[in-house]
Design a protein around this motif. Structure first.
Motif, PDB file in Angstrom:
ATOM      1  N   SER A 117       0.829  -1.205   0.000  1.00 21.54           N
ATOM      2  CA  SER A 117       0.000   0.000   0.000  1.00 21.54           C
ATOM      3  C   SER A 117       0.861   1.251   0.000  1.00 21.54           C
ATOM      4  N   PHE A 118       1.955   1.231   0.734  1.00 21.82           N
ATOM      5  CA  PHE A 118       2.863   2.380   0.768  1.00 21.82           C
ATOM      6  C   PHE A 118       3.492   2.615  -0.598  1.00 21.82           C
ATOM      7  N   ARG A 119       3.923   1.546  -1.247  1.00 15.49           N
ATOM      8  CA  ARG A 119       4.525   1.704  -2.579  1.00 15.49           C
ATOM      9  C   ARG A 119       3.513   2.264  -3.570  1.00 15.49           C
ATOM     10  N   SER A 120       2.256   1.790  -3.473  1.00 18.75           N
ATOM     11  CA  SER A 120       1.213   2.307  -4.349  1.00 18.75           C
ATOM     12  C   SER A 120       0.952   3.791  -4.078  1.00 18.75           C
ATOM     13  N   ALA A 121       0.874   4.153  -2.792  1.00 24.61           N
ATOM     14  CA  ALA A 121       0.658   5.557  -2.426  1.00 24.61           C
ATOM     15  C   ALA A 121       1.828   6.417  -2.880  1.00 24.61           C
ATOM     16  N   LYS A 122       3.025   5.866  -2.827  1.00 23.75           N
ATOM     17  CA  LYS A 122       4.212   6.612  -3.261  1.00 23.75           C
ATOM     18  C   LYS A 122       4.123   6.916  -4.756  1.00 23.75           C
ATOM     19  N   ARG A 123       3.708   5.907  -5.537  1.00 24.05           N
ATOM     20  CA  ARG A 123       3.551   6.141  -6.977  1.00 24.05           C
ATOM     21  C   ARG A 123       2.459   7.171  -7.251  1.00 24.05           C
ATOM     22  N   ASP A 124       1.334   7.037  -6.513  1.00 25.31           N
ATOM     23  CA  ASP A 124       0.234   7.999  -6.700  1.00 25.31           C
ATOM     24  C   ASP A 124       0.673   9.412  -6.326  1.00 25.31           C
ATOM     25  N   ALA A 125       1.413   9.531  -5.245  1.00 24.35           N
ATOM     26  CA  ALA A 125       1.872  10.848  -4.801  1.00 24.35           C
ATOM     27  C   ALA A 125       2.816  11.465  -5.833  1.00 24.35           C
ATOM     28  N   LEU A 126       3.693  10.640  -6.401  1.00 24.94           N
ATOM     29  CA  LEU A 126       4.632  11.144  -7.409  1.00 24.94           C
ATOM     30  C   LEU A 126       3.871  11.640  -8.640  1.00 24.94           C
ATOM     31  N   ARG A 127       2.884  10.853  -9.075  1.00 23.44           N
ATOM     32  CA  ARG A 127       2.090  11.281 -10.230  1.00 23.44           C
ATOM     33  C   ARG A 127       1.338  12.579  -9.920  1.00 23.44           C
ATOM     34  N   ALA A 128       0.761  12.649  -8.714  1.00 23.69           N
ATOM     35  CA  ALA A 128       0.007  13.854  -8.345  1.00 23.69           C
ATOM     36  C   ALA A 128       0.907  15.077  -8.285  1.00 23.69           C
ATOM     37  N   LEU A 129       2.118  14.908  -7.754  1.00 25.94           N
ATOM     38  CA  LEU A 129       3.036  16.036  -7.659  1.00 25.94           C
ATOM     39  C   LEU A 129       3.530  16.468  -9.039  1.00 25.94           C
ATOM     40  N   VAL A 130       3.773  15.503  -9.907  1.00 26.84           N
ATOM     41  CA  VAL A 130       4.190  15.854 -11.268  1.00 26.84           C
ATOM     42  C   VAL A 130       3.066  16.605 -11.978  1.00 26.84           C
ATOM     43  N   LEU A 131       1.834  16.087 -11.833  1.00 22.77           N
ATOM     44  CA  LEU A 131       0.682  16.766 -12.451  1.00 22.77           C
ATOM     45  C   LEU A 131       0.506  18.175 -11.884  1.00 22.77           C
ATOM     46  N   ALA A 132       0.662  18.303 -10.559  1.00 22.54           N
ATOM     47  CA  ALA A 132       0.530  19.611  -9.926  1.00 22.54           C
ATOM     48  C   ALA A 132       1.581  20.580 -10.449  1.00 22.54           C
ATOM     49  N   ALA A 133       2.806  20.085 -10.642  1.00 17.99           N
ATOM     50  CA  ALA A 133       3.871  20.937 -11.164  1.00 17.99           C
ATOM     51  C   ALA A 133       3.565  21.381 -12.594  1.00 17.99           C
ATOM     52  N   ILE A 134       3.029  20.476 -13.402  1.00 14.79           N
ATOM     53  CA  ILE A 134       2.681  20.829 -14.786  1.00 14.79           C
ATOM     54  C   ILE A 134       1.581  21.881 -14.814  1.00 14.79           C
ATOM     55  N   VAL A 135       0.552  21.652 -13.980  1.00 14.16           N
ATOM     56  CA  VAL A 135      -0.550  22.616 -13.926  1.00 14.16           C
ATOM     57  C   VAL A 135      -0.052  23.977 -13.468  1.00 14.16           C
ATOM     58  N   ALA A 136       0.803  23.980 -12.439  1.00  9.90           N
ATOM     59  CA  ALA A 136       1.342  25.248 -11.936  1.00  9.90           C
ATOM     60  C   ALA A 136       2.137  25.963 -13.018  1.00  9.90           C
ATOM     61  N   ALA A 137       2.951  25.205 -13.766  1.00  9.93           N
ATOM     62  CA  ALA A 137       3.735  25.810 -14.834  1.00  9.93           C
ATOM     63  C   ALA A 137       2.832  26.391 -15.916  1.00  9.93           C
ATOM     64  N   LEU A 138       1.771  25.680 -16.271  1.00  5.03           N
ATOM     65  CA  LEU A 138       0.836  26.183 -17.283  1.00  5.03           C
ATOM     66  C   LEU A 138       0.155  27.464 -16.820  1.00  5.03           C
ATOM     67  N   LEU A 139      -0.242  27.476 -15.549  1.00  8.84           N
ATOM     68  CA  LEU A 139      -0.913  28.669 -15.036  1.00  8.84           C
ATOM     69  C   LEU A 139       0.023  29.876 -15.020  1.00  8.84           C
ATOM     70  N   VAL A 140       1.264  29.642 -14.633  1.00 13.97           N
ATOM     71  CA  VAL A 140       2.231  30.739 -14.642  1.00 13.97           C
ATOM     72  C   VAL A 140       2.453  31.225 -16.077  1.00 13.97           C
TER      73      VAL A 140
END
Length: 215
Positions: free
Chosen positions: A169-192
């Motif tokens: 479960s931790f490994r799965s959450a780690k992958r999900d968190a990484l994807r979410a953070l990458v997506l958040a960074a992309i969205v932030a870059a687009l907004l800027v």
């Protein structure tokens, strides 16, 4: 729409988008932290179950030893029993799921029978009835040991399986968190980028509005 209104709109959209992006990042990290805590707890529970298994084997070995050395090893046996009682007390406090409670009850019942028979054997040894002591230790006392050890082994298997599940479960959450953070960074870059483009367009529009008319 006026230049000021367009600028305010762009700023509001960007700030709101960045806030949502930050929220996603915080959610992902909080979820990852929860899974990490679960891994630690499951690992500690597994270690405790294995310690109980070791304790049972340890005090059984020292009981057999004092039966053959005329009681010289009995203090070590009693110290081992005390260590088991401490660990099983912790286990009853920390391992409270129904299956854990049942297995701990099985361990406790076998241990109680073990200690009742040990008292009989100890009195027999003090009376010099060594043959009786060895019959007790190599017969019914072995059965009590096997029951306690089997229940402790089952408990260790339960905790090992739960620790493995928590790790997955931790490994799965780690992958999900990484994807979410990458997506958040992309969205932030687009907004800027959108804000920069909007600000540039508005600046050009302002320049055109302020430029003197051609003669």
């Amino acid at each position: 729409m006026t230049i000021r209104a367009k600028l305010y709109t762009a700023l509001v959209v960007t700030v709101a988008g960045l806030a949502v992006t930050a929220g996603v990042g915080i959610w992902a990290l909080a979820r990852l932290s929860d899974r990490f805590d679960a891994v630690q707890t499951a690992g500690n529970d597994r270690a405790l179950a294995l310690e109980l298994k070791f304790d049972i084997t340890d005090f059984n070995g020292w009981q057999t030893a004092y039966g053959y050395d005329d009681g010289a090893s009995r203090p070590t046996f009693l110290a081992s029993v005390a260590a088991f009682r401490t660990d099983v007390g912790r286990a009853r406090t920390e391992l409270t799921r129904p299956r854990e409670t049942q297995l701990l009850a099985d361990v406790g019942q076998a241990f109680d029978r073990f200690m009742r028979l040990d008292a009989v054997a100890w009195r027999a040894l003090q009376a010099g009835r060594k043959a009786q002591v060895r019959r007790l230790f190599l017969g019914p006392e072995i059965d009590n040991f096997h029951r306690a050890a089997a229940a402790a082994q089952q408990l260790a298997a339960v905790e090992t399986a739960r620790a493995a599940s928590a790790e997955r479960s931790f490994r799965s959450a780690k992958r999900d968190a990484l994807r979410a953070l990458v997506l958040a960074a992309i969205v932030a870059a687009l907004l800027v980028a959108i804000l920069i483009v909007t600000a540039t367009d508005l600046a050009r529009a302002a320049e055109r509005a302020l430029a003197p008319p051609d003669r």
